[in-house]
Write an enzyme that holds these catalytic residues in place. Structure first.
Site, PDB file in Angstrom:
ATOM      1  N   ASP A 114     -11.002 119.479 -25.580  1.00 18.52           N
ATOM      2  CA  ASP A 114     -11.887 120.643 -25.605  1.00 18.52           C
ATOM      3  C   ASP A 114     -11.554 121.409 -26.884  1.00 18.52           C
ATOM      4  O   ASP A 114     -10.396 121.733 -27.135  1.00 18.52           O
ATOM      5  CB  ASP A 114     -11.588 121.509 -24.381  1.00 18.52           C
ATOM      6  CG  ASP A 114     -12.796 122.237 -23.854  1.00 18.52           C
ATOM      7  OD1 ASP A 114     -13.489 122.880 -24.672  1.00 18.52           O
ATOM      8  OD2 ASP A 114     -13.045 122.173 -22.637  1.00 18.52           O
ATOM      9  N   ASP A 216     -16.700 123.996 -27.032  1.00 19.65           N
ATOM     10  CA  ASP A 216     -16.991 125.143 -26.185  1.00 19.65           C
ATOM     11  C   ASP A 216     -18.080 126.021 -26.813  1.00 19.65           C
ATOM     12  O   ASP A 216     -18.049 126.305 -28.015  1.00 19.65           O
ATOM     13  CB  ASP A 216     -15.691 125.952 -26.037  1.00 19.65           C
ATOM     14  CG  ASP A 216     -15.748 126.979 -24.929  1.00 19.65           C
ATOM     15  OD1 ASP A 216     -16.012 126.584 -23.777  1.00 19.65           O
ATOM     16  OD2 ASP A 216     -15.528 128.175 -25.214  1.00 19.65           O
ATOM     17  N   GLU A 279     -21.254 122.078 -25.701  1.00 17.47           N
ATOM     18  CA  GLU A 279     -21.626 122.833 -24.506  1.00 17.47           C
ATOM     19  C   GLU A 279     -22.756 123.798 -24.864  1.00 17.47           C
ATOM     20  O   GLU A 279     -22.573 124.692 -25.694  1.00 17.47           O
ATOM     21  CB  GLU A 279     -20.445 123.642 -23.958  1.00 17.47           C
ATOM     22  CG  GLU A 279     -20.803 124.358 -22.659  1.00 17.47           C
ATOM     23  CD  GLU A 279     -20.001 125.622 -22.365  1.00 17.47           C
ATOM     24  OE1 GLU A 279     -20.012 126.057 -21.198  1.00 17.47           O
ATOM     25  OE2 GLU A 279     -19.392 126.196 -23.287  1.00 17.47           O
ATOM     26  N   HIS A 340     -16.423 123.107 -14.597  1.00 17.51           N
ATOM     27  CA  HIS A 340     -15.486 124.135 -14.143  1.00 17.51           C
ATOM     28  C   HIS A 340     -16.082 125.545 -14.143  1.00 17.51           C
ATOM     29  O   HIS A 340     -15.371 126.493 -13.832  1.00 17.51           O
ATOM     30  CB  HIS A 340     -14.250 124.087 -15.039  1.00 17.51           C
ATOM     31  CG  HIS A 340     -14.567 124.436 -16.462  1.00 17.51           C
ATOM     32  ND1 HIS A 340     -15.377 123.640 -17.257  1.00 17.51           N
ATOM     33  CD2 HIS A 340     -14.248 125.509 -17.216  1.00 17.51           C
ATOM     34  CE1 HIS A 340     -15.511 124.216 -18.436  1.00 17.51           C
ATOM     35  NE2 HIS A 340     -14.830 125.346 -18.447  1.00 17.51           N
ATOM     36  N   ASP A 341     -17.324 125.687 -14.558  1.00 17.75           N
ATOM     37  CA  ASP A 341     -17.959 127.013 -14.585  1.00 17.75           C
ATOM     38  C   ASP A 341     -19.001 127.192 -13.492  1.00 17.75           C
ATOM     39  O   ASP A 341     -19.546 128.281 -13.346  1.00 17.75           O
ATOM     40  CB  ASP A 341     -18.655 127.229 -15.943  1.00 17.75           C
ATOM     41  CG  ASP A 341     -17.668 127.285 -17.092  1.00 17.75           C
ATOM     42  OD1 ASP A 341     -16.556 127.812 -16.900  1.00 17.75           O
ATOM     43  OD2 ASP A 341     -18.016 126.799 -18.194  1.00 17.75           O
TER      44      ASP A 341
HETATM   45  C1  GLC Z   1     -17.220 128.096 -21.852  1.00 19.68           C
HETATM   46  C2  GLC Z   1     -16.201 127.556 -20.903  1.00 19.68           C
HETATM   47  C3  GLC Z   1     -15.800 128.664 -19.959  1.00 19.68           C
HETATM   48  C4  GLC Z   1     -15.188 129.767 -20.771  1.00 19.68           C
HETATM   49  C5  GLC Z   1     -16.146 130.248 -21.844  1.00 19.68           C
HETATM   50  C6  GLC Z   1     -15.448 131.084 -22.868  1.00 19.68           C
HETATM   51  O1  GLC Z   1     -18.397 128.433 -21.205  1.00 19.68           O
HETATM   52  O2  GLC Z   1     -16.697 126.442 -20.243  1.00 19.68           O
HETATM   53  O3  GLC Z   1     -14.912 128.217 -18.977  1.00 19.68           O
HETATM   54  O4  GLC Z   1     -14.833 130.838 -19.939  1.00 19.68           O
HETATM   55  O5  GLC Z   1     -16.704 129.169 -22.558  1.00 19.68           O
HETATM   56  O6  GLC Z   1     -14.583 130.289 -23.630  1.00 19.68           O
END
Ligand code: GLC
Ligand code: MG
Length: 549
Positions: A114, A216, A279, A340-341
């Site tokens: 990541d 990310d 993402e 995970h979100d």
């Molecule tokens: C992304 C991650 C999330 C995180 C956010 C800030 O959306 O998946 O878990 O809190 O970025 O880094």
């Protein structure tokens, strides 16, 4: 390593071998804090993951993506990085990492890290320097602004995690911008020194041998340089996520972001055969722009459409077709059911439909990404208030967007802490039902979710049509969704019942007399079908034409 060109990509590949590994394979996301604890501190770690690699091989996945493992004060559980080129001691050390990478490669597994380029931790030395004085050379590595005339924040930009996105810095008399927590100051990607430093971070890990990155919030990397106010969102109502109050047109998905992505891609391409995944939460037409002009962007902008979509056959059929139609020439599709979100799929649509979702994920055209534990049918775990740790839930409580429930420990066995840890107390609680839903118990039960996933993955691996074949829409009516995957002469029909009533569907041309290859219900393999397929409630089947057809 010698630069080599990206693998060739063709829209309708003749064979699976024409595809790069990340297009052929299945990606499995591990949330390292919750996969396997090896040292009894109640938090998962790298040696723990190492000890479970054989499980992943047996499951049949091809690549593992690890959520962040870097040093971090853990304000956002690792998405607040204080050193991009080291390992958090809680997860192990660099030797543990090298061991894990080597062991993964020995088993033919790829390892994806990541990369968190939008923001650092406030404890990163770069930010410590930047905030030390206005004329510090690193000042411009972050996004600073004078107050508005009334002394308040410079504009109306909001944090994704509640409140203003601007934090006052008393010592230097300016605000800094943070799209997420105030402990996560945004880097300034307009500054070429930031670009260079972050590219070097990528090279550090690529040189070590990692196979790529999930980046990310890649669509956030650039904000408006005129700092214009975001316009109000007229659909927003009290009780909704407070961030939705304004449309983030000046804080995300800015046109200049594509140059930043292309710059990252060029670094990836210095190494050949590595993957860049972004993402991105955007509607399809905006999402596909992240493939970049002439495919100079991400190999795979994550496609989260199934996470947000209502579970409805017509709706899903339409979004598949819209996505297929929107893909740029040569752009490879991908599908994601959970991460995970987000709430776990088995909680969003129920455990019975989660089996149908598994069949959908593993038979669609495009790289599937699985979230650890979904293969067991793990559900969201209710977290008692005193055990909530997610900063999002703490800042924006009570509206159901907390992420702890989907981040609980992996369920390996019916034993203590589900075999995840020997600790008195794990960092998040275990699911109550872990005695039923766990790897050991489900492995012994041919009708379990895990057995279904193993069969689906094995079938996908053995059927090039499921990997490289084209997608042909067949039907979307009431609860039924049907499509064909076709490669050369090989054609497979997938029929899914997205509801809880039985459903009959006439079989399309060529499948009138066929044979069930696999059912979500485990008991129909080999059953001949003739003229019509009758699905039971919550059933999905994969059908091959009778031989010779
Ligand atoms: C992304 C991650 C999330 C995180 C956010 C800030 O959306 O998946 O878990 O809190 O970025 O880094
Ligand atoms: Mg541990």
């Amino acid at each position: 390593s010698a630069p080599s060109p990206s693998p060739p990509m063709v829209e309708r590949p003749a064979t699976v071998d024409d595809l790069p590994w990340w297009a052929r394979g299945i990606i499995y996301q591990i949330y390292p804090r919750s996969f396997q604890d090896s040292d009894g501190d109640g938090v998962g770690d790298l040696p723990g993951i190492l000890s479970r690699l054989d499980y992943l091989v047996e499951l049949g996945v091809d690549a593992v993506w690890l959520s962040p493992i870097y040093p971090s004060p853990m304000a956002d559980f690792g998405y607040d990085v204080s050193d991009y080129t080291d390992i958090h001691p809680m997860f192990g050390n660099m030797a543990d990492f090298d061991c894990l990478l080597a062991a993964a490669h020995e088993r033919g597994l790829k390892l994806i890290l990541d990369f968190v380029p939008n923001h650092t931790s406030e404890e990163h030395p770069w930010f410590q320097e930047a905030r030390s004085s206005r004329d510090n050379p690193k000042r411009d590595w972050y996004i600073w602004h004078d107050p508005a005339p009334d002394g308040g924040p410079p504009n109306n930009w909001l944090s994704e995690f509640g409140g203003s996105a601007w934090e006052w810095d008393e010592a230097t008399g300016q605000y800094y911008y943070h799209a997420f927590l105030k402990q996560q100051p945004d880097l300034n990607w307009r500054n070429p020194e930031v670009v260079r430093a972050m590219h070097d971070v990528l090279r550090f890990w690529l040189d070590r041998g990692v196979d790529g990155f999930r980046v990310d919030v890649i669509w956030h990397l650039i904000v408006d340089d005129r700092f214009r106010d975001n316009p109000p969102n007229l659909d927003w109502r009290p009780g909704m996520h407070p961030h939705g109050r304004f449309k983030p047109i000046y804080t995300a998905d800015r046109p200049e972001v594509h140059d930043v992505v292309a710059g990252i891609r060029r670094v990836i391409d210095e190494y050949g055969d590595r993957v860049l995944i972004g993402e991105i939460y955007l509607p399809i037409e905006r999402l596909v722009a992240y493939y970049g002009t002439d495919l100079s962007g991400a190999h795979m902008p994550f496609n989260f459409q199934l996470i947000d979509a209502p579970w409805d056959a017509r709706h899903i059929a339409r979004l598949i077709e819209e996505y297929e139609a929107a893909l740029p020439e040569g752009g490879w599709p991908n599908w994601v059911l959970g991460n995970h979100d987000k709430h776990r799929i088995a909680s969003r649509i129920g455990r019975a439909q989660a089996r149908v979702a598994a069949m959908l994920l593993l038979t669609l055209r495009g790289t599937p990404t699985m979230y650890y534990g979904d293969e067991l049918g793990m559900t969201d775990v209710p977290i008692p208030p005193e055990r909530v740790v997610d900063p999002l839930e703490k800042n924006v409580p009570g509206i159901g967007i907390g992420r702890d429930p989907a981040r609980t420990p992996m369920q390996w066995s019916a034993g203590r802490n589900a075999g995840f840890s020997t600790a008195e107390r794990t960092w998040l609680p275990l699911a109550d039902n872990h005695a039923v839903f766990n790897v050991e118990t489900e492995s012994a039960d041919p009708s379990s979710m895990l057995s279904l996933y193993r069969r689906l993955i094995a079938l996908r691996r053995s059927e090039p049509a499921l990997i490289a074949g084209s997608y042909v829409a067949v039907a979307a009516e009431d609860d039924a969704l049907a499509y064909i995957r076709q490669l050369g002469d090989r054609r497979l029909l997938v029929v899914l019942d997205l509801g809880s009533r039985p459903y009959g569907l006439p079989l399309p041309n060529g499948f009138e007399r066929g044979r069930i290859l696999l059912s979500t219900h485990a008991d129909r393999t080999g059953e001949p079908v003739d003229g019509e397929i009758v699905l039971r409630a919550d059933e999905g089947v994969i059908i091959e034409p009778a031989s010779g057809a």
